[in-house]
Motif scaffolding. Structure first.
Motif, PDB file in Angstrom:
ATOM      1  N   SER A  67     102.660  20.695 -70.497  1.00  0.00           N
ATOM      2  CA  SER A  67     102.298  19.447 -71.376  1.00  0.00           C
ATOM      3  C   SER A  67     101.370  18.546 -70.680  1.00  0.00           C
ATOM      4  O   SER A  67     102.035  17.268 -70.471  1.00  0.00           O
ATOM      5  CB  SER A  67     103.676  19.040 -72.173  1.00  0.00           C
ATOM      6  OG  SER A  67     104.083  19.696 -73.322  1.00  0.00           O
ATOM      7  N   LEU A  68     101.611  18.275 -69.222  1.00  0.00           N
ATOM      8  CA  LEU A  68     101.599  17.424 -68.093  1.00  0.00           C
ATOM      9  C   LEU A  68      99.769  16.874 -68.299  1.00  0.00           C
ATOM     10  O   LEU A  68      99.180  18.105 -68.102  1.00  0.00           O
ATOM     11  CB  LEU A  68     102.162  17.695 -66.960  1.00  0.00           C
ATOM     12  CG  LEU A  68     101.646  16.816 -66.121  1.00  0.00           C
ATOM     13  CD1 LEU A  68     102.956  15.218 -66.145  1.00  0.00           C
ATOM     14  CD2 LEU A  68     102.136  17.323 -64.682  1.00  0.00           C
TER      15      LEU A  68
ATOM     16  N   PRO B 130     103.137  10.180 -79.141  1.00  0.00           N
ATOM     17  CA  PRO B 130     102.833  11.137 -78.475  1.00  0.00           C
ATOM     18  C   PRO B 130     103.291  11.365 -77.198  1.00  0.00           C
ATOM     19  O   PRO B 130     103.515  12.529 -77.248  1.00  0.00           O
ATOM     20  CB  PRO B 130     101.726  11.418 -78.472  1.00  0.00           C
ATOM     21  CG  PRO B 130     100.719  10.099 -77.796  1.00  0.00           C
ATOM     22  CD  PRO B 130     101.775   9.074 -79.051  1.00  0.00           C
ATOM     23  N   TYR B 131     103.528  10.389 -76.464  1.00  0.00           N
ATOM     24  CA  TYR B 131     103.662  11.071 -74.648  1.00  0.00           C
ATOM     25  C   TYR B 131     105.104  10.314 -74.449  1.00  0.00           C
ATOM     26  O   TYR B 131     105.770   9.192 -75.189  1.00  0.00           O
ATOM     27  CB  TYR B 131     102.832   9.894 -74.285  1.00  0.00           C
ATOM     28  CG  TYR B 131     100.766  10.410 -74.382  1.00  0.00           C
ATOM     29  CD1 TYR B 131     100.841  11.002 -73.969  1.00  0.00           C
ATOM     30  CD2 TYR B 131     100.328   9.224 -75.241  1.00  0.00           C
ATOM     31  CE1 TYR B 131      99.233  11.765 -74.793  1.00  0.00           C
ATOM     32  CE2 TYR B 131      99.333   9.223 -75.025  1.00  0.00           C
ATOM     33  CZ  TYR B 131      98.566  10.655 -75.046  1.00  0.00           C
ATOM     34  OH  TYR B 131      97.273  10.723 -75.392  1.00  0.00           O
ATOM     35  N   ILE B 132     105.495  11.142 -73.178  1.00  0.00           N
ATOM     36  CA  ILE B 132     106.748  10.723 -72.601  1.00  0.00           C
ATOM     37  C   ILE B 132     106.308  10.259 -71.755  1.00  0.00           C
ATOM     38  O   ILE B 132     105.568  11.003 -70.684  1.00  0.00           O
ATOM     39  CB  ILE B 132     108.064  12.420 -72.907  1.00  0.00           C
ATOM     40  CG1 ILE B 132     108.082  11.910 -74.282  1.00  0.00           C
ATOM     41  CG2 ILE B 132     108.818  11.615 -72.231  1.00  0.00           C
ATOM     42  CD1 ILE B 132     108.740  13.601 -74.192  1.00  0.00           C
TER      43      ILE B 132
ATOM     44  N   PHE C 292     106.488  18.493 -60.250  1.00  0.00           N
ATOM     45  CA  PHE C 292     105.252  18.848 -61.486  1.00  0.00           C
ATOM     46  C   PHE C 292     104.595  17.310 -61.298  1.00  0.00           C
ATOM     47  O   PHE C 292     103.476  18.233 -61.203  1.00  0.00           O
ATOM     48  CB  PHE C 292     106.081  18.549 -63.327  1.00  0.00           C
ATOM     49  CG  PHE C 292     106.763  20.118 -63.048  1.00  0.00           C
ATOM     50  CD1 PHE C 292     106.966  21.029 -62.176  1.00  0.00           C
ATOM     51  CD2 PHE C 292     107.789  19.639 -64.384  1.00  0.00           C
ATOM     52  CE1 PHE C 292     107.576  22.259 -63.187  1.00  0.00           C
ATOM     53  CE2 PHE C 292     108.525  21.221 -64.969  1.00  0.00           C
ATOM     54  CZ  PHE C 292     108.281  21.924 -63.747  1.00  0.00           C
ATOM     55  N   PRO C 293     104.856  16.093 -61.247  1.00  0.00           N
ATOM     56  CA  PRO C 293     103.209  15.094 -60.961  1.00  0.00           C
ATOM     57  C   PRO C 293     103.213  15.678 -59.645  1.00  0.00           C
ATOM     58  O   PRO C 293     102.084  15.708 -59.889  1.00  0.00           O
ATOM     59  CB  PRO C 293     103.851  14.056 -61.417  1.00  0.00           C
ATOM     60  CG  PRO C 293     105.795  14.511 -61.315  1.00  0.00           C
ATOM     61  CD  PRO C 293     106.003  15.687 -61.809  1.00  0.00           C
ATOM     62  N   PHE C 294     103.273  15.792 -58.631  1.00  0.00           N
ATOM     63  CA  PHE C 294     102.854  16.258 -58.036  1.00  0.00           C
ATOM     64  C   PHE C 294     101.922  17.930 -57.209  1.00  0.00           C
ATOM     65  O   PHE C 294     100.906  17.834 -56.680  1.00  0.00           O
ATOM     66  CB  PHE C 294     103.425  16.241 -56.223  1.00  0.00           C
ATOM     67  CG  PHE C 294     103.485  14.914 -55.715  1.00  0.00           C
ATOM     68  CD1 PHE C 294     102.335  14.403 -54.509  1.00  0.00           C
ATOM     69  CD2 PHE C 294     104.992  14.061 -55.375  1.00  0.00           C
ATOM     70  CE1 PHE C 294     102.684  13.312 -54.376  1.00  0.00           C
ATOM     71  CE2 PHE C 294     104.517  12.782 -54.050  1.00  0.00           C
ATOM     72  CZ  PHE C 294     103.267  12.425 -54.262  1.00  0.00           C
ATOM     73  N   ALA C 295     102.334  18.487 -57.745  1.00  0.00           N
ATOM     74  CA  ALA C 295     100.965  19.508 -57.964  1.00  0.00           C
ATOM     75  C   ALA C 295     100.375  19.701 -58.774  1.00  0.00           C
ATOM     76  O   ALA C 295      99.248  20.220 -59.251  1.00  0.00           O
ATOM     77  CB  ALA C 295     102.322  20.798 -59.322  1.00  0.00           C
TER      78      ALA C 295
ATOM     79  N   GLY D 158     104.676  11.091 -64.289  1.00  0.00           N
ATOM     80  CA  GLY D 158     104.074  12.022 -65.235  1.00  0.00           C
ATOM     81  C   GLY D 158     103.832  11.833 -66.429  1.00  0.00           C
ATOM     82  O   GLY D 158     104.726  11.221 -66.711  1.00  0.00           O
ATOM     83  N   ILE D 159     102.780  12.300 -66.906  1.00  0.00           N
ATOM     84  CA  ILE D 159     102.772  11.363 -68.744  1.00  0.00           C
ATOM     85  C   ILE D 159     102.322  12.817 -69.149  1.00  0.00           C
ATOM     86  O   ILE D 159     101.688  13.665 -69.378  1.00  0.00           O
ATOM     87  CB  ILE D 159     101.389  10.813 -68.550  1.00  0.00           C
ATOM     88  CG1 ILE D 159     101.248   9.812 -67.516  1.00  0.00           C
ATOM     89  CG2 ILE D 159     101.390  10.601 -70.231  1.00  0.00           C
ATOM     90  CD1 ILE D 159     100.037   9.051 -67.987  1.00  0.00           C
TER      91      ILE D 159
END
Length: 279
Positions: free
Chosen positions: A114-115, A79-81, A229-232, A104-105
């Protein structure tokens, strides 16, 4: 399954931390997919993350700031990227300043909605890691184990101002906004590394990190999938907010994996100022 990915990222961080302590930080005759000159250690850190993540049955693919395309595993039904910047701020190595890794996953597809987890590693005097899921938890590597230092939380107003981008390329309204913060007594804290600067704002309880659109980088410089996106996600879990100036970061679309955006991260009052200036 997410915990397995997080544990793998922790182990990779330990290997990279050891590598940094024996690194000569020499440049290669190559650039990454974003056009930045590569250090040998950029490439080696990327290999460490890629090899360890693609071994996991739950990881369908990885994408890295250092690589042009998505790299898929043999687990086609996974499922994961995982998108990551293996060494953010690596040009600071020769100055012996803190640098980091960002990840970010994503569940199913590479888009902000999707994060489901994100975080970063700080390679500094201490090895630290922040992981955001329901909350943003702060870890430090002490006595050969990761210790949970608790959840991070931003105050409504901070005192740190970390403005990125070359000042001569700023828009007039951005320059006025930054000067207004200094006039209020905000402290300049900017190393040129996204991880240490954003981490300091979180640790100190609030402030503003900005990397606006500039004349020489009209779409901003920082990459959505690997960095912004990860830091947001982390900042929202800490009670803060992230915007490109007019829209919430985690509502932005992505057209290609190395797409960049202007970005502002901070606590409530600083982000209200950004909204007034840019909207």
């Amino acid at each position: 399954m997410i915990s397995v990915i997080i544990d793998t990222l922790r182990e990779s961080a330990l290997r990279i931390d050891a590598l940094l302590k024996h690194n000569t930080s020499s440049y290669l005759q190559s650039t990454n997919a974003s056009g930045d000159m590569q250090l040998e250690i950029d490439v080696e850190a990327d290999r460490i993350f890629q090899a360890s993540l693609l071994e996991l049955p739950c990881v369908k693919a990885i994408c890295s700031e250092e690589q042009e395309d998505i790299c898929y595993s043999q687990s086609t039904d996974a499922p994961y990227i995982v998108a990551y910047d293996p060494l953010d701020g690596s040009s600071l190595i020769d100055s012996n300043l803190s640098i980091g890794s960002i990840f970010g996953i994503y569940n199913g597809e590479l888009k902000a909605q999707s994060l489901i987890a994100s975080g970063y590693v700080v390679y500094g005097p201490c090895l630290e890691m922040v992981v955001a899921q329901e909350r943003a938890l702060h870890y430090r590597y002490i006595d050969e184990q990761w210790r949970n230092l608790g959840a991070l939380e931003l105050q409504a107003k901070g005192r740190i101002n970390a403005p990125g981008g070359t000042q001569k390329h700023w828009e007039a309204k951005h320059k006025t906004m930054i000067e207004s913060l200094f006039a209020q007594g905000y402290r300049l804290r900017y190393s040129g590394g996204m991880v240490p600067d954003l981490h300091q704002i979180l640790i100190k309880g609030g402030g503003l990190f900005s990397y606006p659109a500039t004349n020489d980088a009209p779409q901003g410089k920082l990459r959505k999938l690997f960095e912004v996106f990860p830091f947001a996600f982390v900042y929202e879990k800490c009670g803060g907010y992230a915007t490109n100036g007019v829209q919430r970061i985690l509502e932005l679309e992505v057209e290609h994996i190395h797409e960049s955006t202007p970005c502002f991260f901070g606590s409530y009052e600083e982000m209200e100022l950004v909204r007034r200036v840019y909207e």
